[in-house]
Motif scaffolding. Structure first.
Motif, mmCIF file in Angstrom:
data_model
loop_
_atom_site.group_PDB
_atom_site.id
_atom_site.type_symbol
_atom_site.label_atom_id
_atom_site.label_comp_id
_atom_site.label_asym_id
_atom_site.label_seq_id
_atom_site.Cartn_x
_atom_site.Cartn_y
_atom_site.Cartn_z
ATOM 1 N N ALA A 156 0.828 -1.211 0.000
ATOM 2 C CA ALA A 156 0.000 0.000 0.000
ATOM 3 C C ALA A 156 0.859 1.255 0.000
ATOM 4 O O ALA A 156 0.561 2.232 -0.709
ATOM 5 C CB ALA A 156 -0.931 -0.009 1.213
ATOM 6 N N VAL A 157 1.927 1.261 0.784
ATOM 7 C CA VAL A 157 2.808 2.431 0.850
ATOM 8 C C VAL A 157 3.471 2.680 -0.498
ATOM 9 O O VAL A 157 3.569 3.822 -0.960
ATOM 10 C CB VAL A 157 3.864 2.247 1.953
ATOM 11 N N ILE A 158 3.922 1.612 -1.152
ATOM 12 C CA ILE A 158 4.542 1.754 -2.473
ATOM 13 C C ILE A 158 3.542 2.331 -3.478
ATOM 14 O O ILE A 158 3.883 3.206 -4.291
ATOM 15 C CB ILE A 158 5.085 0.400 -2.957
ATOM 16 N N LEU A 159 2.305 1.872 -3.426
ATOM 17 C CA LEU A 159 1.271 2.400 -4.331
ATOM 18 C C LEU A 159 1.024 3.881 -4.076
ATOM 19 O O LEU A 159 0.848 4.667 -5.022
ATOM 20 C CB LEU A 159 -0.028 1.607 -4.158
ATOM 21 N N LEU A 160 1.019 4.295 -2.810
ATOM 22 C CA LEU A 160 0.805 5.713 -2.495
ATOM 23 C C LEU A 160 1.984 6.559 -2.966
ATOM 24 O O LEU A 160 1.798 7.647 -3.522
ATOM 25 C CB LEU A 160 0.584 5.898 -0.995
ATOM 26 N N ILE A 161 3.201 6.077 -2.734
ATOM 27 C CA ILE A 161 4.379 6.817 -3.193
ATOM 28 C C ILE A 161 4.329 7.008 -4.708
ATOM 29 O O ILE A 161 4.601 8.109 -5.221
ATOM 30 C CB ILE A 161 5.671 6.084 -2.782
ATOM 31 N N LYS A 162 3.973 5.963 -5.429
ATOM 32 C CA LYS A 162 3.864 6.073 -6.889
ATOM 33 C C LYS A 162 2.806 7.101 -7.282
ATOM 34 O O LYS A 162 3.002 7.902 -8.209
ATOM 35 C CB LYS A 162 3.535 4.715 -7.505
ATOM 36 N N GLN A 163 1.669 7.102 -6.567
ATOM 37 C CA GLN A 163 0.619 8.071 -6.868
ATOM 38 C C GLN A 163 1.115 9.496 -6.647
ATOM 39 O O GLN A 163 0.849 10.393 -7.448
ATOM 40 C CB GLN A 163 -0.610 7.799 -6.002
ATOM 41 N N GLY A 183 4.449 20.059 0.715
ATOM 42 C CA GLY A 183 4.865 18.945 1.554
ATOM 43 C C GLY A 183 5.119 17.653 0.806
ATOM 44 O O GLY A 183 5.424 16.638 1.444
ATOM 45 N N ARG A 184 5.034 17.649 -0.520
ATOM 46 C CA ARG A 184 5.138 16.412 -1.299
ATOM 47 C C ARG A 184 6.409 15.641 -0.995
ATOM 48 O O ARG A 184 6.395 14.428 -0.754
ATOM 49 C CB ARG A 184 5.055 16.742 -2.785
ATOM 50 N N LYS A 185 7.560 16.333 -1.012
ATOM 51 C CA LYS A 185 8.820 15.621 -0.773
ATOM 52 C C LYS A 185 8.901 15.103 0.668
ATOM 53 O O LYS A 185 9.525 14.063 0.925
ATOM 54 C CB LYS A 185 10.010 16.526 -1.090
ATOM 55 N N PHE A 186 8.245 15.796 1.618
ATOM 56 C CA PHE A 186 8.189 15.292 2.992
ATOM 57 C C PHE A 186 7.414 13.978 3.040
ATOM 58 O O PHE A 186 7.827 13.033 3.725
ATOM 59 C CB PHE A 186 7.517 16.312 3.907
ATOM 60 N N TYR A 187 6.275 13.927 2.331
ATOM 61 C CA TYR A 187 5.448 12.722 2.349
ATOM 62 C C TYR A 187 6.173 11.543 1.712
ATOM 63 O O TYR A 187 6.174 10.430 2.261
ATOM 64 C CB TYR A 187 4.128 12.965 1.623
ATOM 65 N N ILE A 188 6.778 11.770 0.556
ATOM 66 C CA ILE A 188 7.460 10.680 -0.143
ATOM 67 C C ILE A 188 8.622 10.152 0.699
ATOM 68 O O ILE A 188 8.820 8.934 0.823
ATOM 69 C CB ILE A 188 7.941 11.150 -1.528
ATOM 70 N N THR A 189 9.382 11.062 1.295
ATOM 71 C CA THR A 189 10.515 10.637 2.118
ATOM 72 C C THR A 189 10.040 9.920 3.378
ATOM 73 O O THR A 189 10.572 8.869 3.752
ATOM 74 C CB THR A 189 11.374 11.850 2.503
ATOM 75 N N LEU A 231 7.243 8.310 3.877
ATOM 76 C CA LEU A 231 6.695 7.002 3.517
ATOM 77 C C LEU A 231 7.801 6.021 3.143
ATOM 78 O O LEU A 231 7.688 4.821 3.414
ATOM 79 C CB LEU A 231 5.712 7.164 2.352
ATOM 80 N N SER A 232 8.868 6.524 2.531
ATOM 81 C CA SER A 232 10.006 5.656 2.210
ATOM 82 C C SER A 232 10.649 5.127 3.484
ATOM 83 O O SER A 232 11.031 3.942 3.568
ATOM 84 C CB SER A 232 11.035 6.428 1.382
ATOM 85 N N TYR A 233 10.757 5.988 4.494
ATOM 86 C CA TYR A 233 11.281 5.525 5.779
ATOM 87 C C TYR A 233 10.332 4.517 6.416
ATOM 88 O O TYR A 233 10.774 3.593 7.112
ATOM 89 C CB TYR A 233 11.509 6.709 6.718
ATOM 90 N N LEU A 234 9.033 4.679 6.194
ATOM 91 C CA LEU A 234 8.070 3.722 6.738
ATOM 92 C C LEU A 234 8.288 2.334 6.146
ATOM 93 O O LEU A 234 8.190 1.317 6.854
ATOM 94 C CB LEU A 234 6.641 4.200 6.465
#
Length: 406
Positions: free
Chosen positions: A110-117, A135-141, A143-146
């Motif tokens: 699910a996290v990978i799908l959200l990052i792609k979106q 905040g886009r780069k904050f969210y992607i980063t 979620l990557s740490y998640l």
């Protein structure tokens, strides 16, 4: 619309109150301790409530900042996330390896799908005026740490720690999810939502990239330190992350100084939650030095509830009611949530729990009182959230009734 995610976040927040009550009863030995209650509390907040909020909100905030049409809900992402959460939150207290591994895998998908979106949400023109301020780069980063935190956490049950040469896997897992995921995600929410709830822009917008890099690299240091057993990485990471977090608070506070109307319980919740976030900055040097009479091992191992209830959950006390009002009651003015009762009791809970770390002789009573105050602090918030949800559902029923009559 993020309504399905918000509904699930409300359910998890309600379960947090039940988990806190269970902590009181087990701490006073009224009922026996079951499974991994400590880890269940943590994951109800971080993986439960916080993840649901960010999954529902991030695509909308990014699309709005980039002047793109509001994206439709991805039901495949929602299904993967919530199926994984259910399995994981059953597997943790029962310590069932297969459920933990399967749940963690589904959440990772699910996290990978959200990052792609989020990556696919690009403006028509490459040079977006707000590209550096969103905040886009904050969210992607974050979620990557998640994902990394999930891999390390799942690996605890599969023996990956030895294969990956992780010196302190639990510490790596905690640092990744708190300083990597939660802290960076909350920073992104402040960057995106502050102008709307404060009715003014952040101070010094050009500092936002500095904040991002300081927190992202700081989290990397806080993870690599216990991974490689190199204390200097942890120290440097903590310094970088702290400097970025302090600068974030400065650009949040500076525009509202002197405006008494802004200093509601909600604003106090939002800002004073970081008091408990910065507590590890004081404790960490003691842990690294190992040269003190204080029970640093106990503080390091049992201080998690202060971060969960004092920082993340209190941050949510302010922001989640604001979001619920915006999406479930759009005709009503949206304000930061919280009351003076919730503000006082949430901090009393943090103080009492902190006392229990230094005075073991009063630990059971002090921690029971801490969880009790935390439960009391959350009641006004839960009542407000359920009221917003009920109002929103009532309007949907009324609109459906009108359409049927026509």
């Amino acid at each position: 619309m993020p309504h399905p995610y918000f509904l699930m976040s409300l359910l998890y927040l309600s379960l947090v109150a039940l988990a806190a009550l269970a902590s009181i009863l087990t701490g006073l030995e009224i009922i026996p301790l079951f499974g991994s209650l400590k880890w269940l509390r943590v994951h109800l907040v971080t993986l439960g409530a916080l993840t649901e909020i960010i999954f529902g909100l991030a695509p909308i905030l990014v699309a709005t900042a980039r002047r793109l049409p509001r994206p439709k809900i991805r039901w495949d992402t929602w299904l993967f996330l919530n199926a994984g959460l259910v399995l994981l939150l059953i597997g943790i207290p029962t310590i069932t390896r297969s459920l933990i591994v399967t749940g963690g895998t589904l959440i990772g998908i699910a996290v990978i799908l959200l990052i792609k979106q989020l990556i696919d949400l690009r403006p028509a023109q490459a040079s977006s005026k707000n590209a550096g301020l969103e905040g886009r780069k904050f969210y992607i980063t974050g979620l990557s740490y998640l994902i990394l935190g999930g891999l390390v956490g799942t690996g605890l049950w599969l023996g990956w720690s030895e294969v990956l040469h992780i010196a302190s896997p639990i510490e790596v897992h905690v640092h990744t999810n708190l300083w990597g995921f939660a802290a960076i995600i909350l920073a992104g929410l402040l960057v995106d939502l502050y102008p709307s709830f404060a009715n003014r822009p952040l101070a010094w917008p050009r500092s936002i990239p500095w904040i991002y890099w300081s927190m992202a690299l700081g989290a990397l240091g806080l993870i690599s330190g216990p991974w490689l057993n190199v204390s200097i990485f942890t120290v440097v990471g903590l310094i970088l992350h702290t400097l970025g977090s302090i600068l974030l608070l400065v650009i949040v506070v500076k525009p509202v100084l002197g405006d008494r109307r802004v200093w509601t319980p909600g604003m106090w919740h939002l800002l004073t939650s970081y008091i408990w976030f910065f507590i590890p900055v004081v404790v960490a040097p003691l842990i690294v030095a190992r040269a003190t009479d204080f029970p640093v091992q106990e503080i390091s191992g049992s201080g998690g509830p202060i971060l969960i209830f004092g920082w993340i959950l209190q941050f949510g006390y302010a922001l989640v009611p604001y979001l619920f009002t915006r999406f479930f009651e759009p005709n009503k003015p949206a304000r930061l949530g919280g009351t003076w009762l919730s503000l006082v009791t949430v901090h009393l809970g943090g103080i009492l729990f902190w006392v229990s770390l230094f005075f073991p002789n009063v630990e059971p009573v002090s921690r029971a009182l801490a969880y009790g105050f935390w439960i009391v602090s959350g009641l006004p918030i839960l009542i407000s959230l359920w009221g917003s949800l009920r109002s929103g559902l009532q309007k949907v029923e009324e609109s459906q009734a009108v359409s049927l009559e026509e």
